[in-house]
Every structure is written in C-alpha cells, then in structure tokens.
Design a protein around this motif. Structure first.
Motif, PDB file in Angstrom:
ATOM      1  N   GLU A 289      82.147 -45.726 120.569  1.00 15.51           N
ATOM      2  CA  GLU A 289      82.570 -46.453 119.376  1.00 15.51           C
ATOM      3  C   GLU A 289      82.548 -47.956 119.625  1.00 15.51           C
ATOM      4  N   GLN A 290      82.074 -48.685 118.640  1.00 13.86           N
ATOM      5  CA  GLN A 290      81.986 -50.135 118.771  1.00 13.86           C
ATOM      6  C   GLN A 290      81.760 -50.781 117.415  1.00 13.86           C
ATOM      7  N   ALA A 291      82.045 -52.076 117.355  1.00 15.04           N
ATOM      8  CA  ALA A 291      81.656 -52.912 116.222  1.00 15.04           C
ATOM      9  C   ALA A 291      80.388 -53.630 116.638  1.00 15.04           C
ATOM     10  N   ILE A 292      79.313 -53.488 115.844  1.00 21.11           N
ATOM     11  CA  ILE A 292      78.000 -53.941 116.278  1.00 21.11           C
ATOM     12  C   ILE A 292      77.180 -54.351 115.062  1.00 21.11           C
ATOM     13  N   SER A 293      76.188 -55.200 115.260  1.00 19.81           N
ATOM     14  CA  SER A 293      75.306 -55.576 114.164  1.00 19.81           C
ATOM     15  C   SER A 293      74.369 -54.412 113.835  1.00 19.81           C
ATOM     16  N   VAL A 294      73.876 -54.400 112.610  1.00 16.59           N
ATOM     17  CA  VAL A 294      72.961 -53.335 112.196  1.00 16.59           C
ATOM     18  C   VAL A 294      71.706 -53.335 113.066  1.00 16.59           C
ATOM     19  N   ARG A 295      71.155 -54.489 113.338  1.00 22.33           N
ATOM     20  CA  ARG A 295      69.948 -54.589 114.153  1.00 22.33           C
ATOM     21  C   ARG A 295      70.174 -54.001 115.548  1.00 22.33           C
ATOM     22  N   ASP A 296      71.294 -54.363 116.174  1.00 26.24           N
ATOM     23  CA  ASP A 296      71.563 -53.846 117.522  1.00 26.24           C
ATOM     24  C   ASP A 296      71.780 -52.338 117.507  1.00 26.24           C
TER      25      ASP A 296
ATOM     26  N   LEU B 257      80.586 -47.408 109.341  1.00 27.07           N
ATOM     27  CA  LEU B 257      81.573 -47.946 108.408  1.00 27.07           C
ATOM     28  C   LEU B 257      81.377 -49.450 108.303  1.00 27.07           C
ATOM     29  N   ASN B 258      81.521 -49.979 107.111  1.00 27.32           N
ATOM     30  CA  ASN B 258      81.360 -51.408 106.890  1.00 27.32           C
ATOM     31  C   ASN B 258      82.497 -52.166 107.572  1.00 27.32           C
ATOM     32  N   ALA B 259      82.173 -52.922 108.614  1.00 26.34           N
ATOM     33  CA  ALA B 259      83.172 -53.696 109.345  1.00 26.34           C
ATOM     34  C   ALA B 259      83.213 -55.147 108.891  1.00 26.34           C
ATOM     35  N   ARG B 260      82.339 -55.494 107.934  1.00 23.30           N
ATOM     36  CA  ARG B 260      82.202 -56.866 107.448  1.00 23.30           C
ATOM     37  C   ARG B 260      81.789 -57.783 108.608  1.00 23.30           C
ATOM     38  N   LEU B 261      81.720 -59.062 108.366  1.00 25.76           N
ATOM     39  CA  LEU B 261      81.269 -60.022 109.383  1.00 25.76           C
ATOM     40  C   LEU B 261      79.904 -59.621 109.948  1.00 25.76           C
ATOM     41  N   ASP B 262      79.040 -59.021 109.086  1.00 22.87           N
ATOM     42  CA  ASP B 262      77.688 -58.606 109.484  1.00 22.87           C
ATOM     43  C   ASP B 262      77.693 -57.547 110.584  1.00 22.87           C
ATOM     44  N   GLN B 263      78.721 -56.708 110.593  1.00 20.47           N
ATOM     45  CA  GLN B 263      78.807 -55.643 111.584  1.00 20.47           C
ATOM     46  C   GLN B 263      79.183 -54.319 110.925  1.00 20.47           C
ATOM     47  N   VAL B 264      78.952 -53.251 111.675  1.00 15.09           N
ATOM     48  CA  VAL B 264      79.440 -51.936 111.278  1.00 15.09           C
ATOM     49  C   VAL B 264      80.226 -51.338 112.442  1.00 15.09           C
TER      50      VAL B 264
ATOM     51  N   VAL C 158      72.785 -49.801 106.669  1.00 15.69           N
ATOM     52  CA  VAL C 158      71.984 -49.459 107.845  1.00 15.69           C
ATOM     53  C   VAL C 158      70.655 -48.809 107.493  1.00 15.69           C
ATOM     54  N   PHE C 159      70.641 -47.997 106.456  1.00 14.54           N
ATOM     55  CA  PHE C 159      69.494 -47.128 106.230  1.00 14.54           C
ATOM     56  C   PHE C 159      68.181 -47.866 105.958  1.00 14.54           C
ATOM     57  N   PRO C 160      68.171 -48.979 105.222  1.00 13.27           N
ATOM     58  CA  PRO C 160      66.877 -49.648 105.005  1.00 13.27           C
ATOM     59  C   PRO C 160      66.171 -50.031 106.303  1.00 13.27           C
ATOM     60  N   LEU C 161      66.900 -50.600 107.262  1.00 15.62           N
ATOM     61  CA  LEU C 161      66.284 -50.965 108.540  1.00 15.62           C
ATOM     62  C   LEU C 161      65.962 -49.723 109.363  1.00 15.62           C
ATOM     63  N   ALA C 162      66.856 -48.726 109.315  1.00 10.69           N
ATOM     64  CA  ALA C 162      66.608 -47.487 110.056  1.00 10.69           C
ATOM     65  C   ALA C 162      65.338 -46.805 109.558  1.00 10.69           C
ATOM     66  N   ALA C 163      65.097 -46.869 108.248  1.00 13.06           N
ATOM     67  CA  ALA C 163      63.905 -46.248 107.684  1.00 13.06           C
ATOM     68  C   ALA C 163      62.630 -46.940 108.170  1.00 13.06           C
ATOM     69  N   GLU C 164      62.730 -48.222 108.483  1.00 12.81           N
ATOM     70  CA  GLU C 164      61.576 -48.966 108.986  1.00 12.81           C
ATOM     71  C   GLU C 164      61.318 -48.711 110.473  1.00 12.81           C
ATOM     72  N   MET C 165      62.391 -48.566 111.244  1.00  9.36           N
ATOM     73  CA  MET C 165      62.252 -48.600 112.692  1.00  9.36           C
ATOM     74  C   MET C 165      62.408 -47.251 113.388  1.00  9.36           C
ATOM     75  N   LEU C 166      63.032 -46.268 112.730  1.00  8.45           N
ATOM     76  CA  LEU C 166      63.256 -44.973 113.371  1.00  8.45           C
ATOM     77  C   LEU C 166      62.293 -43.930 112.809  1.00  8.45           C
ATOM     78  N   SER C 167      61.981 -42.941 113.632  1.00  6.96           N
ATOM     79  CA  SER C 167      61.002 -41.941 113.224  1.00  6.96           C
ATOM     80  C   SER C 167      61.544 -40.959 112.190  1.00  6.96           C
ATOM     81  N   SER C 168      62.829 -40.565 112.314  1.00  9.12           N
ATOM     82  CA  SER C 168      63.368 -39.538 111.413  1.00  9.12           C
ATOM     83  C   SER C 168      64.810 -39.825 111.008  1.00  9.12           C
ATOM     84  N   PRO C 169      65.069 -40.959 110.332  1.00  5.21           N
ATOM     85  CA  PRO C 169      66.426 -41.195 109.839  1.00  5.21           C
ATOM     86  C   PRO C 169      66.694 -40.328 108.611  1.00  5.21           C
ATOM     87  N   ARG C 170      67.916 -39.853 108.488  1.00 12.32           N
ATOM     88  CA  ARG C 170      68.270 -38.996 107.363  1.00 12.32           C
ATOM     89  C   ARG C 170      69.586 -39.470 106.747  1.00 12.32           C
ATOM     90  N   ARG C 171      69.578 -39.682 105.458  1.00 17.23           N
ATOM     91  CA  ARG C 171      70.783 -40.076 104.740  1.00 17.23           C
ATOM     92  C   ARG C 171      71.574 -38.815 104.393  1.00 17.23           C
TER      93      ARG C 171
END
Length: 230
Positions: A138-145, A112-119, A167-180
């Motif tokens: 559950e946590q508020a965290i940056s997309v990269r983390d 969920l979009n938590a704003r302040l560069d976090q989800v 999240v998905f653009p970075l996940a598509a680069e770094m994870l083997s099997s991300p699914r939207r």
C-alpha cells in the motif's frame, strides 16, 4: 459469529450484518449526505430489518484506511464506541484489501483518489487463499509511477475503487490487459469486509487505529509554510 461491518472510507457508506458465512443484510449508498448523518440510521435499519439486536453481536469490523480522512475517522470512532459500550473485539482491515476481496481470482489493483495528483493503491492476487495476497504494498503514488510498476506483470489486471477513472486511460495505453471492474465490484462493499473479518485477528477497541498512508493536505500545506518561513 454475528458480525457488524462498517466502511466509510470513501464517499460510499456501506454497512453489513453477517452470521458465520451468511450475509444477513447489507446497505450501500453513495449519496450527498455525510457519513455522520447516514451511518447510524443505516445500522439501525439493518438491526430492525433482520430482527437482530446489538447485544447479539460478537465482532465489529471496520475499514481503517486509506481513504477520506474524515470518513475513516467517522467509521473508526463509531466502531470504537460500540466496541467499548458492548465490550466487543474489533477488526480493522485495509480499505484496499477489502476492495480486492470482491474478486474471486486474478490480479486486482484497487485505486482511491488521494488528491495531490496521487492515488492510494496496492496490487493483490485474489483467489490463492482466504485473503488477497499483497504483491505491491500500500502506498500513495502518482498514476504514472503506478502504471510503470504494473508493467512488470504480464497478465490481466482488474482496476476498482473511486480512482479508476484517474488511472484507466493511461493503463489502457501502457498495459497489455487492463480491465475496468463492473459497477457491482467497483466500490466499497461491507459484505467483503465482514467476510475478511472472520479470518483476521481482532483487537480491543482501544487498540484500533486508522491507516492514513499520508499526511492530510492541510498538514502538508502547514509543513510547507513552516519550511518556507525558515
């Protein structure tokens, strides 16, 4: 057991009536009008359409966060008011857990979009029991983390929630099997909440509290101003 389930924690307003293991009716909207304008008319429409009455209810369920601070307050206030007026038990369940419950099996990462560069996020494994199993709390965290944490899991991960596009653009680069998640599984569904509520411990309306996970942006800014003035 007749359950009324309400989810207003994001821009989506979703309300469902369920009897035991049968969904009687569900209305889900994502429109410009505020939850305070939409919620009660939707509830009234569900009762009118199903021929049920509020006095027949046996349980009330609501998502208690995380999510929009204003949205979850509206949902919780409505359920607390109905619970007190009708003397009914209530169930408050995590928005993220409800999103994960839409999936029959596998790893699910609601965001969920938590704003302040976090989800707001967590990681669940669905299909192993009555409720999704929480693997990353559950946590508020940056997309990269978040994506870094998910890299520890070598299997497909489903992404759902209103923060998928963050999240998905970075996940598509770094994870083997991300699914939207497909459209019908991506957002909040009160039917999933109603199903979980049947297996979740209830409490009194007075005991129901929101789960914000983080201070509001206004509270954060005020704290920073106060710290800067020292």
């Amino acid at each position: 057991m007749l359950v009324l389930a309400i989810d207003t924690t994001t821009s989506v307003c979703s309300v469902a009536l369920a009897k035991d293991d049968k969904l009687l009716a569900e209305i889900t909207t994502d429109l410009a009008r505020t939850h305070s304008q939409r919620l009660l008319p939707i509830v009234e429409t569900l009762f009118a359409g199903t021929g049920r009455k509020p006095e027949e209810l046996e349980l009330l369920a609501v998502t208690r966060g995380p999510g929009s601070f204003t949205g979850l307050r509206i949902g919780i206030a409505t359920v607390k008011g109905m619970g007190l007026a009708l003397d009914l038990p209530v169930v408050g369940i995590s928005t993220l857990q409800v999103l994960a419950h839409n999936f029959g099996s596998g790893l699910v990462c609601p965001v969920l979009n938590a704003r302040l560069d976090q989800v707001y996020t967590a990681l669940y494994r669905s299909g192993q029991g009555l409720m999704p199993e929480c693997l990353i709390p559950e946590q508020a965290i940056s997309v990269r983390d978040l994506v870094d944490k998910l890299g520890n899991y070598d299997e497909p991960v489903w992404f759902c929630g209103d923060g998928v596009d963050l999240v998905f653009p970075l996940a598509a680069e770094m994870l083997s099997s991300p699914r939207r998640a497909p459209l019908h599984l991506r957002g909040n569904r009160a039917a999933a909440l109603a199903d979980l509520a049947r297996h979740h411990p209830s409490c009194s309306a007075d005991a129901l509290t929101p789960n914000y996970l983080r201070d509001s942006q206004a509270e954060i800014q005020l704290r920073r101003r106060l710290e800067g003035a020292k």
